[in-house]
Design a protein around this motif. Structure first.
Motif, PDB file in Angstrom:
ATOM      1  N   PRO A  51      40.193  34.604  42.932  1.00 35.07           N
ATOM      2  CA  PRO A  51      39.119  35.460  43.471  1.00 35.07           C
ATOM      3  C   PRO A  51      39.327  36.943  43.178  1.00 35.07           C
ATOM      4  CG  PRO A  51      39.753  33.800  45.079  1.00 35.07           C
ATOM      5  CD  PRO A  51      40.774  33.747  43.982  1.00 35.07           C
ATOM      6  N   GLY A  52      40.557  37.419  43.342  1.00 30.69           N
ATOM      7  CA  GLY A  52      40.841  38.829  43.057  1.00 30.69           C
ATOM      8  C   GLY A  52      40.695  39.158  41.588  1.00 30.69           C
ATOM      9  N   LEU A  53      41.116  38.237  40.720  1.00 30.56           N
ATOM     10  CA  LEU A  53      40.987  38.453  39.285  1.00 30.56           C
ATOM     11  C   LEU A  53      39.516  38.512  38.885  1.00 30.56           C
ATOM     12  CD1 LEU A  53      42.291  38.669  36.493  1.00 30.56           C
ATOM     13  CD2 LEU A  53      42.318  36.159  36.392  1.00 30.56           C
ATOM     14  N   VAL A  54      38.717  37.615  39.448  1.00 33.32           N
ATOM     15  CA  VAL A  54      37.282  37.606  39.162  1.00 33.32           C
ATOM     16  C   VAL A  54      36.648  38.925  39.595  1.00 33.32           C
ATOM     17  CG1 VAL A  54      35.070  36.572  39.840  1.00 33.32           C
ATOM     18  CG2 VAL A  54      37.004  35.110  39.218  1.00 33.32           C
ATOM     19  N   PHE A  55      37.048  39.438  40.746  1.00 32.16           N
ATOM     20  CA  PHE A  55      36.488  40.700  41.234  1.00 32.16           C
ATOM     21  C   PHE A  55      36.787  41.846  40.265  1.00 32.16           C
ATOM     22  CE2 PHE A  55      37.041  44.736  43.476  1.00 32.16           C
ATOM     23  CZ  PHE A  55      35.783  44.883  44.042  1.00 32.16           C
ATOM     24  N   VAL A  56      38.045  41.958  39.838  1.00 30.52           N
ATOM     25  CA  VAL A  56      38.436  43.058  38.955  1.00 30.52           C
ATOM     26  C   VAL A  56      37.695  42.972  37.621  1.00 30.52           C
ATOM     27  CG1 VAL A  56      40.344  44.090  37.665  1.00 30.52           C
ATOM     28  CG2 VAL A  56      40.700  43.331  40.002  1.00 30.52           C
ATOM     29  N   ALA A  72      30.654  37.378  42.935  1.00 32.16           N
ATOM     30  CA  ALA A  72      31.467  36.536  42.053  1.00 32.16           C
ATOM     31  C   ALA A  72      32.792  36.165  42.706  1.00 32.16           C
ATOM     32  CB  ALA A  72      31.714  37.267  40.734  1.00 32.16           C
ATOM     33  N   SER A  73      33.384  37.114  43.427  1.00 37.72           N
ATOM     34  CA  SER A  73      34.648  36.852  44.103  1.00 37.72           C
ATOM     35  C   SER A  73      34.481  35.804  45.201  1.00 37.72           C
ATOM     36  CB  SER A  73      35.186  38.155  44.698  1.00 37.72           C
ATOM     37  OG  SER A  73      36.386  37.934  45.397  1.00 37.72           O
ATOM     38  N   VAL A  74      33.412  35.922  45.978  1.00 33.61           N
ATOM     39  CA  VAL A  74      33.146  34.953  47.042  1.00 33.61           C
ATOM     40  C   VAL A  74      32.876  33.571  46.456  1.00 33.61           C
ATOM     41  CG1 VAL A  74      31.552  34.302  48.884  1.00 33.61           C
ATOM     42  CG2 VAL A  74      32.307  36.677  48.668  1.00 33.61           C
ATOM     43  N   VAL A  75      32.100  33.520  45.387  1.00 35.29           N
ATOM     44  CA  VAL A  75      31.791  32.239  44.744  1.00 35.29           C
ATOM     45  C   VAL A  75      33.070  31.562  44.256  1.00 35.29           C
ATOM     46  CG1 VAL A  75      30.688  31.164  42.739  1.00 35.29           C
ATOM     47  CG2 VAL A  75      29.441  32.857  44.103  1.00 35.29           C
TER      48      VAL A  75
END
Length: 255
Positions: A51-56, A72-75
């Motif tokens: 999730p953190g990687l997707v956010f960044v 995207a992070s929540v998904v």
């Protein structure tokens, strides 16, 4: 002690061999240590990082649109939870990660500042740092309670059984020592006190390092580097400190 010191400790599955290295902080009481097993294997690593990687990545791509990386992070976190539900495996770790992501997303969305995605984690690390320092100053190093409790088999089930015994007024037999006795007995041993103080300092160092590196980036609003160090100082550092702690406490010092 979390990042995965912040996340719930993964439970061992029923098909895990009894002599296999334990997961999470339970590994501190084991005879062997496996970093891969401690973090829950590849799946545990993915759940902690994705999730953190997707956010960044999404933030770098879609800046200045904040909503896309947040969604995207929540998904990504929801997909991990659903995957566990479908496979009927324990969801505790994935749900813990989802809760942490949800807090960060809500904070960032309400404030409109992307760096607040990480604000909750910074506050949590500061809280752990203060508490652990307090246990050292009070000569009650926290790691001692964790390790001795694990070695004594002080599981949630054991605590519940003791509570039921006390509620029923049942007296304990002489050959049945209370599992709670081990929680304080070690404090009479100077060697163990030193050992557990050293081990607790390791965790103080972990949280202090995270704060020292990430706090300036947070106030600078440098999301790319903040997110990068959030990942680097997350699972990898947590696993390293867990191993060092296990190495320090694996031998029970003589009086």
């Amino acid at each position: 002690m979390s990042e995965p010191a912040r996340r719930d400790v993964p439970q061992q599955s029923s098909d895990t061999p009894a002599d296999a290295p334990a997961r999470g902080v339970r590994a501190l009481a084991g005879e062997e240590f496996s970093a891969a097993q401690a973090i829950g294997g590849v799946r545990g690593l993915v759940e902690a990082v994705l999730p953190g990687l997707v956010f960044v990545v999404a933030f770098v791509i879609f800046t200045p649109d904040l909503m896309i990386p947040l969604v995207a992070s929540v998904v990504a976190a929801l997909v991990l939870v659903v995957a566990r539900l479908v496979q009927r495996t324990p969801v505790t770790q994935a749900l813990g990660g989802l809760l942490g992501i949800a807090i960060g997303v809500l904070w960032a969305w309400r404030s409109g500042e992307a760096e607040n995605y990480y604000a909750g984690g910074l506050l949590l690390n500061a809280g752990y740092l203060v508490v652990l320092l307090g246990t050292i100053v009070a000569r009650r190093p926290a790691v001692g309670y964790v390790v001795e409790g694990l070695r004594a088999g002080l599981t949630p089930e054991a605590v519940k059984a003791e509570a039921n015994r006390a509620a029923d007024g049942e007296e304990r037999k002489d050959d049945q020592p209370s599992p709670f006795a081990a929680l304080t007995a070690w404090r009479d041993d100077p060697a163990k006190m030193r050992m557990y103080a050293i081990a607790t300092w390791l965790w103080v160092g972990l949280f202090a390092l995270r704060l020292a590196v990430k706090t300036p980036l947070y106030f600078a609003g440098d999301i790319a580097w903040l997110g990068t160090f959030h990942l680097l100082l997350g699972v990898p550092l947590w696993a390293l400190v867990l191993y060092l702690t296990w190495y320090v406490v694996r031998r029970r010092p003589e009086r």
